[in-house]
Design a protein around this motif. Structure first.
Motif, PDB file in Angstrom:
ATOM      1  N   ALA A 148       1.360  61.150  36.922  1.00  0.00           N
ATOM      2  CA  ALA A 148       1.051  60.236  36.839  1.00  0.00           C
ATOM      3  C   ALA A 148      -0.257  59.497  38.505  1.00  0.00           C
ATOM      4  CB  ALA A 148       2.535  59.653  37.417  1.00  0.00           C
ATOM      5  N   THR A 149      -1.192  60.017  38.212  1.00  0.00           N
ATOM      6  CA  THR A 149      -2.127  59.863  38.979  1.00  0.00           C
ATOM      7  C   THR A 149      -3.245  58.871  38.685  1.00  0.00           C
ATOM      8  OG1 THR A 149      -3.427  62.164  38.691  1.00  0.00           O
ATOM      9  CG2 THR A 149      -2.048  62.277  40.149  1.00  0.00           C
ATOM     10  N   VAL A 150      -4.171  58.242  39.359  1.00  0.00           N
ATOM     11  CA  VAL A 150      -5.068  57.498  38.727  1.00  0.00           C
ATOM     12  C   VAL A 150      -5.736  58.259  37.821  1.00  0.00           C
ATOM     13  CG1 VAL A 150      -6.973  56.142  39.523  1.00  0.00           C
ATOM     14  CG2 VAL A 150      -5.387  55.612  40.753  1.00  0.00           C
ATOM     15  N   ASP A 151      -6.230  59.563  38.155  1.00  0.00           N
ATOM     16  CA  ASP A 151      -7.207  60.536  37.431  1.00  0.00           C
ATOM     17  C   ASP A 151      -6.238  60.687  36.245  1.00  0.00           C
ATOM     18  OD1 ASP A 151      -9.489  60.302  39.199  1.00  0.00           O
ATOM     19  OD2 ASP A 151      -9.249  61.492  39.993  1.00  0.00           O
ATOM     20  N   GLY A 152      -5.466  60.715  36.487  1.00  0.00           N
ATOM     21  CA  GLY A 152      -4.696  61.046  34.815  1.00  0.00           C
ATOM     22  C   GLY A 152      -3.777  60.410  34.161  1.00  0.00           C
ATOM     23  N   GLN A 153      -3.169  59.133  35.033  1.00  0.00           N
ATOM     24  CA  GLN A 153      -4.134  57.508  34.195  1.00  0.00           C
ATOM     25  C   GLN A 153      -5.388  57.500  33.368  1.00  0.00           C
ATOM     26  OE1 GLN A 153      -0.271  56.726  33.304  1.00  0.00           O
ATOM     27  NE2 GLN A 153       0.130  58.768  34.182  1.00  0.00           N
ATOM     28  N   THR A 154      -6.474  57.845  33.998  1.00  0.00           N
ATOM     29  CA  THR A 154      -7.447  56.993  33.524  1.00  0.00           C
ATOM     30  C   THR A 154      -7.888  58.097  32.004  1.00  0.00           C
ATOM     31  OG1 THR A 154      -8.362  56.266  35.468  1.00  0.00           O
ATOM     32  CG2 THR A 154     -10.126  57.403  33.670  1.00  0.00           C
ATOM     33  N   THR A 155      -7.370  59.121  32.868  1.00  0.00           N
ATOM     34  CA  THR A 155      -7.546  60.294  31.365  1.00  0.00           C
ATOM     35  C   THR A 155      -6.957  60.207  29.745  1.00  0.00           C
ATOM     36  OG1 THR A 155      -8.128  62.005  32.458  1.00  0.00           O
ATOM     37  CG2 THR A 155      -7.861  62.976  31.093  1.00  0.00           C
ATOM     38  N   ALA A 156      -5.348  59.807  30.496  1.00  0.00           N
ATOM     39  CA  ALA A 156      -4.374  58.854  29.035  1.00  0.00           C
ATOM     40  C   ALA A 156      -4.970  57.904  28.519  1.00  0.00           C
ATOM     41  CB  ALA A 156      -3.043  58.604  30.054  1.00  0.00           C
ATOM     42  N   GLY A 189       5.603  53.236  44.378  1.00  0.00           N
ATOM     43  CA  GLY A 189       5.099  53.784  43.021  1.00  0.00           C
ATOM     44  C   GLY A 189       6.445  53.804  41.695  1.00  0.00           C
ATOM     45  N   THR A 190       6.392  55.058  42.454  1.00  0.00           N
ATOM     46  CA  THR A 190       8.304  55.176  41.719  1.00  0.00           C
ATOM     47  C   THR A 190       8.688  54.060  41.217  1.00  0.00           C
ATOM     48  OG1 THR A 190       7.398  57.932  42.079  1.00  0.00           O
ATOM     49  CG2 THR A 190       9.374  57.582  41.154  1.00  0.00           C
ATOM     50  N   LEU A 191       9.219  53.570  41.546  1.00  0.00           N
ATOM     51  CA  LEU A 191      10.061  52.423  41.813  1.00  0.00           C
ATOM     52  C   LEU A 191       9.473  51.637  41.238  1.00  0.00           C
ATOM     53  CD1 LEU A 191      11.833  52.121  45.549  1.00  0.00           C
ATOM     54  CD2 LEU A 191      12.578  53.365  43.012  1.00  0.00           C
ATOM     55  N   SER A 192       8.395  50.885  41.289  1.00  0.00           N
ATOM     56  CA  SER A 192       7.804  50.087  40.379  1.00  0.00           C
ATOM     57  C   SER A 192       7.785  50.116  38.764  1.00  0.00           C
ATOM     58  CB  SER A 192       6.867  49.940  40.783  1.00  0.00           C
ATOM     59  OG  SER A 192       6.592  49.195  42.442  1.00  0.00           O
ATOM     60  N   ALA A 193       7.442  52.138  38.827  1.00  0.00           N
ATOM     61  CA  ALA A 193       7.079  52.369  37.010  1.00  0.00           C
ATOM     62  C   ALA A 193       8.994  52.282  36.644  1.00  0.00           C
ATOM     63  CB  ALA A 193       7.029  53.823  37.958  1.00  0.00           C
ATOM     64  N   ALA A 194      10.112  52.887  37.576  1.00  0.00           N
ATOM     65  CA  ALA A 194      10.868  53.132  37.097  1.00  0.00           C
ATOM     66  C   ALA A 194      11.428  51.467  36.243  1.00  0.00           C
ATOM     67  CB  ALA A 194      11.791  54.153  38.083  1.00  0.00           C
ATOM     68  N   LEU A 195      11.430  50.465  37.228  1.00  0.00           N
ATOM     69  CA  LEU A 195      12.093  49.470  36.754  1.00  0.00           C
ATOM     70  C   LEU A 195      11.383  48.502  35.492  1.00  0.00           C
ATOM     71  CD1 LEU A 195      11.914  47.618  40.079  1.00  0.00           C
ATOM     72  CD2 LEU A 195      14.248  47.691  38.579  1.00  0.00           C
ATOM     73  N   ARG A 196       9.898  49.037  35.462  1.00  0.00           N
ATOM     74  CA  ARG A 196       9.261  48.195  34.336  1.00  0.00           C
ATOM     75  C   ARG A 196       9.385  48.741  32.980  1.00  0.00           C
ATOM     76  NH1 ARG A 196       4.733  48.553  37.853  1.00  0.00           N
ATOM     77  NH2 ARG A 196       4.257  51.199  36.804  1.00  0.00           N
ATOM     78  N   GLN A 197       9.715  50.359  32.768  1.00  0.00           N
ATOM     79  CA  GLN A 197      10.482  51.059  32.304  1.00  0.00           C
ATOM     80  C   GLN A 197      11.634  51.193  31.632  1.00  0.00           C
ATOM     81  OE1 GLN A 197       7.883  54.807  31.414  1.00  0.00           O
ATOM     82  NE2 GLN A 197       6.923  53.269  33.129  1.00  0.00           N
ATOM     83  N   ARG A 198      12.694  50.480  32.110  1.00  0.00           N
ATOM     84  CA  ARG A 198      13.986  50.587  31.837  1.00  0.00           C
ATOM     85  C   ARG A 198      14.501  50.079  31.134  1.00  0.00           C
ATOM     86  NH1 ARG A 198      12.442  45.913  33.797  1.00  0.00           N
ATOM     87  NH2 ARG A 198      13.300  43.564  33.206  1.00  0.00           N
TER      88      ARG A 198
END
Length: 201
Positions: A148-156, A189-198
């Motif tokens: 879950a890095t910028v490069d990882g997300q770009t690649t995804a 960042g982790t908390l934001s992702a957790a809230l968005r993907q609740r």
């Protein structure tokens, strides 16, 4: 200028150990001294294991895993779900998912992620082989198990676009609060992702 306190053979051992991830010069010296002190139990068997590994280990041409056979043990396993391909950055990620034992699927090792800063472009990664595998009959899902890095997300995003013309479902690992994690110790960042993907409870 500091003088060498050991012979060139020992200095060479220390220098090589210092190249390993997580080992700096001081840790490498400690490791070298420990190996030398335990010559019979460690140094001899380790050098033999490394010689054998150097001779026999190959990279699987199908998925990119390392093994002593090609195709690798995972690719040859008939008990695997061949309709799912889990895409990982490196072999260490593949091994981590295997240790978790949550899914008996097939894998695909990219060999890195796209990175403008490091000059890593699509041609440097094992991308073409992934597209070919995704197009094979029976493949229903591609799981992007990238960091879950910028490069990882770009690649995804790049990989999702590449296989968008195929009849496969593209999913990614959930991001958020780890099992046993305490909110106070998590980054924003982790908390934001957790809230968005609740999800529903």
């Amino acid at each position: 200028m500091a003088q060498a306190v050991a012979g060139p053979e020992i200095e060479r051992l220390i220098q090589l150990l210092a190249r390993l991830p997580g080992l700096g010069p001081r840790s490498a010296r400690r490791a070298a001294l420990h190996l030398i002190a335990k010559r019979e139990q460690l140094l001899g068997p380790l050098s033999e294991a490394m010689r054998v590994a150097n001779e026999r280990i190959v990279v699987c041409e199908t998925c990119g895993n390392v093994d002593t056979s090609d195709p690798c043990t995972i690719c040859r396993d008939p008990g695997r779900d061949s309709s799912i391909i889990v895409v990982v950055e490196g072999v260490s990620d593949l091994w981590a998912l295997e240790r978790a034992g949550a899914l008996r699927a097939r894998y695909h090792v990219l060999g890195g992620v796209l990175s403008a800063l490091d000059g890593v472009r699509p041609e440097h990664l094992n991308v073409d082989a992934l597209v070919k595998r995704a197009a094979e009959p029976g493949v229903r899902e591609i799981i992007l198990a990238l960091n879950a890095t910028v490069d990882g997300q770009t690649t995804a995003h790049y990989l999702t676009d590449l296989v968008s013309h195929l009849p496969v479902r593209v999913t990614r690992l959930a991001h958020g609060v780890p099992v046993g994690g305490e909110l106070d110790y998590l980054d924003e960042g982790t908390l934001s992702a957790a809230l968005r993907q609740r999800t529903a409870f």
